[in-house]
Design a protein around this motif. Structure first.
Motif, PDB file in Angstrom:
ATOM      1  N   TYR A   1       0.865  -1.182   0.000  1.00  0.00           N
ATOM      2  CA  TYR A   1       0.000   0.000   0.000  1.00  0.00           C
ATOM      3  C   TYR A   1       0.900   1.230   0.000  1.00  0.00           C
ATOM      4  CZ  TYR A   1      -3.698  -3.264   1.067  1.00  0.00           C
ATOM      5  OH  TYR A   1      -4.581  -4.320   1.004  1.00  0.00           O
TER       6      TYR A   1
ATOM      7  N   ASN B   1       1.033   5.127  -0.123  1.00  0.00           N
ATOM      8  CA  ASN B   1       0.171   6.252   0.206  1.00  0.00           C
ATOM      9  C   ASN B   1       0.788   7.564  -0.270  1.00  0.00           C
ATOM     10  OD1 ASN B   1      -1.839   7.800   1.394  1.00  0.00           O
ATOM     11  ND2 ASN B   1      -1.021   7.599   3.453  1.00  0.00           N
TER      12      ASN B   1
ATOM     13  N   LEU C   1      -2.717   4.641  -2.885  1.00  0.00           N
ATOM     14  CA  LEU C   1      -3.706   5.335  -2.064  1.00  0.00           C
ATOM     15  C   LEU C   1      -3.449   6.830  -2.145  1.00  0.00           C
ATOM     16  CD1 LEU C   1      -3.343   3.131   1.156  1.00  0.00           C
ATOM     17  CD2 LEU C   1      -5.043   2.849  -0.671  1.00  0.00           C
TER      18      LEU C   1
ATOM     19  N   GLU D   1      -6.614   6.624   1.272  1.00  0.00           N
ATOM     20  CA  GLU D   1      -7.850   6.051   0.743  1.00  0.00           C
ATOM     21  C   GLU D   1      -7.674   5.596  -0.705  1.00  0.00           C
ATOM     22  OE1 GLU D   1     -10.920   8.955   1.179  1.00  0.00           O
ATOM     23  OE2 GLU D   1     -10.767   8.991   3.365  1.00  0.00           O
TER      24      GLU D   1
END
Length: 86
Positions: free
Chosen positions: A24, A26, A65, A69
């Motif tokens: 992930y 970000n 992300l 999100e």
């Protein structure tokens, strides 16, 4: 584990974490304006990040992300789901 790093001089990375083979990555939504112009240049940047991260043994795919999100796109590139190395 959470990391802070920069994969591209113009686009800062907030955090990176790996869970179950998914990395992930970000990015700050406010800095999306720093992306290169044009879809080809944006695709090259995203593909470079994904391919680099997927070269790590524990990473099979990358989910980008924006401010923590899932987002529909990064510039003109679809990031609504995890991306795999090409």
């Amino acid at each position: 584990e959470i990391y802070t790093l920069s994969l591209h001089d113009a686009l800062p990375i907030l955090t990176v974490r790996v869970e179950s083979g998914t990395c992930y990555l970000n990015l700050p939504r406010s800095d999306v304006s720093l992306l290169p112009e044009g879809q080809d240049a944006q695709e090259l940047l995203v593909r470079g990040m994904v391919n680099s991260l997927c070269s790590i043994a524990s990473v099979d795919r990358v989910q980008l992300l924006l401010d923590g999100e899932v987002a529909a796109s990064l510039g003109q590139i679809d990031i609504s789901g995890p991306l795999c190395k090409e």
